[in-house]
Design a protein around this motif. Structure first.
Motif, PDB file in Angstrom:
ATOM      1  N   TRP A  18     -97.293   4.588 -38.780  1.00 28.76           N
ATOM      2  CA  TRP A  18     -98.421   3.702 -39.069  1.00 28.76           C
ATOM      3  C   TRP A  18     -98.416   2.483 -38.149  1.00 28.76           C
ATOM      4  CZ3 TRP A  18    -102.055   5.614 -42.159  1.00 28.76           C
ATOM      5  CH2 TRP A  18    -101.691   6.627 -43.054  1.00 28.76           C
ATOM      6  N   MET A  23    -102.174   5.269 -37.920  1.00 27.77           N
ATOM      7  CA  MET A  23    -103.196   4.251 -38.140  1.00 27.77           C
ATOM      8  C   MET A  23    -104.424   4.525 -37.283  1.00 27.77           C
ATOM      9  SD  MET A  23    -103.010   1.537 -40.210  1.00 27.77           S
ATOM     10  CE  MET A  23    -104.586   2.001 -40.915  1.00 27.77           C
ATOM     11  N   LYS A  58    -105.478   7.355 -36.345  1.00 27.13           N
ATOM     12  CA  LYS A  58    -106.204   8.516 -36.887  1.00 27.13           C
ATOM     13  C   LYS A  58    -107.186   8.121 -37.988  1.00 27.13           C
ATOM     14  CE  LYS A  58    -102.837  12.155 -35.855  1.00 27.13           C
ATOM     15  NZ  LYS A  58    -101.913  13.168 -36.434  1.00 27.13           N
ATOM     16  N   GLU A  59    -106.983   6.935 -38.588  1.00 29.56           N
ATOM     17  CA  GLU A  59    -107.882   6.465 -39.643  1.00 29.56           C
ATOM     18  C   GLU A  59    -109.191   5.901 -39.079  1.00 29.56           C
ATOM     19  OE1 GLU A  59    -107.338   6.549 -43.038  1.00 29.56           O
ATOM     20  OE2 GLU A  59    -105.638   7.820 -42.490  1.00 29.56           O
ATOM     21  N   GLY A 118    -112.764   7.462 -39.528  1.00 27.15           N
ATOM     22  CA  GLY A 118    -113.304   7.466 -40.882  1.00 27.15           C
ATOM     23  C   GLY A 118    -113.830   6.120 -41.341  1.00 27.15           C
TER      24      GLY A 118
END
Length: 229
Positions: free
Chosen positions: A66, A101, A103-104, A107
């Motif tokens: 993260w 992190m 990858k978030e 979205g």
């Protein structure tokens, strides 16, 4: 506006407030994303963070997926055998987003709410001693404040730079002589002797207007909570 093109703007995030470990743990349980209670999660997280801090102080780098964290020493040494000098060298912990992190990001939904208040803003504060950005305060050392329309101007007694604690409703004002740099785009002030057990919010009160002095002072508040080293 950023350029001569009136259609150019930058996006500024509205941050309601900072969340601590206790609040994030309670939120995780409330959302149904935890199979342990909030106190158990908070206790475990605090234990883990404490151990992470110990390992960082021992020279190890951390990669949680993260975020990554590492420790650095800023400052110049004049020879290979010179010793560390806390007066000339500064130890800094650096944190960066990790793969999980990032990858978030796809979205995240961004909603443009309109033109922000242009009566002045604080974009960033840097604790010069530690190099910390938007986080730490070192009493007796310089704080670099960047933003817009921040110049301290006007003869109203309220004009000045303040550190506010919400819990005790305490305001500590920076002495006028401790405002080292005073420009519309930024200030450098000497951080007053602030109590370590409290958290602080930065406020700039000024009558500065572009080319004129406002009749009444306006307050520019930084939306991040700052902690004394």
């Amino acid at each position: 506006m950023l350029t001569e093109d009136p259609n150019d703007y930058s996006i500024r995030i509205i941050s309601e407030r900072s969340l601590n470990v206790h609040e994030v743990s309670e939120a995780a349980v409330a959302r149904g994303g935890s199979d342990v209670s909030a106190p158990v999660m908070e206790h475990a997280v605090n234990l883990w963070l404490g151990e992470m801090a110990y390992q960082l102080c021992d020279g190890f780098a951390i990669n949680t997926g993260w975020f990554t964290a590492s420790v650095h020493v800023k400052g110049v040494v004049k020879s290979p055998v010179e010793h560390y000098d806390p007066e000339r060298h500064t130890i800094v912990f650096e944190f960066h987003q990790g793969v999980l992190m990032r990858k978030e990001i796809p979205g995240i939904a961004v909603e443009i709410l309109g033109v922000a208040d242009t009566d002045g803003s604080i974009a960033q504060v840097v604790d010069v001693k530690t190099g910390s950005v938007n986080d730490l305060l070192t009493p007796g050392r310089n704080l670099r404040i960047s933003g817009s329309k921040l110049k301290i101007a006007g003869d109203d007694p309220a004009v000045g730079v303040y550190f506010h604690n919400a819990d005790k409703d305490v305001d500590v004002k920076v002495d006028t002589a401790d405002v080292v740099v005073n420009n519309p785009s930024g200030l450098i002030v000497v951080i007053p002797d602030l109590e370590k057990s409290l958290t602080w919010q930065l406020r700039v009160v000024t009558q500065y207007g572009v080319g004129f002095i406002l009749k009444a002072p306006r307050t520019v508040t930084f939306d991040r909570i700052l902690t004394v080293v």
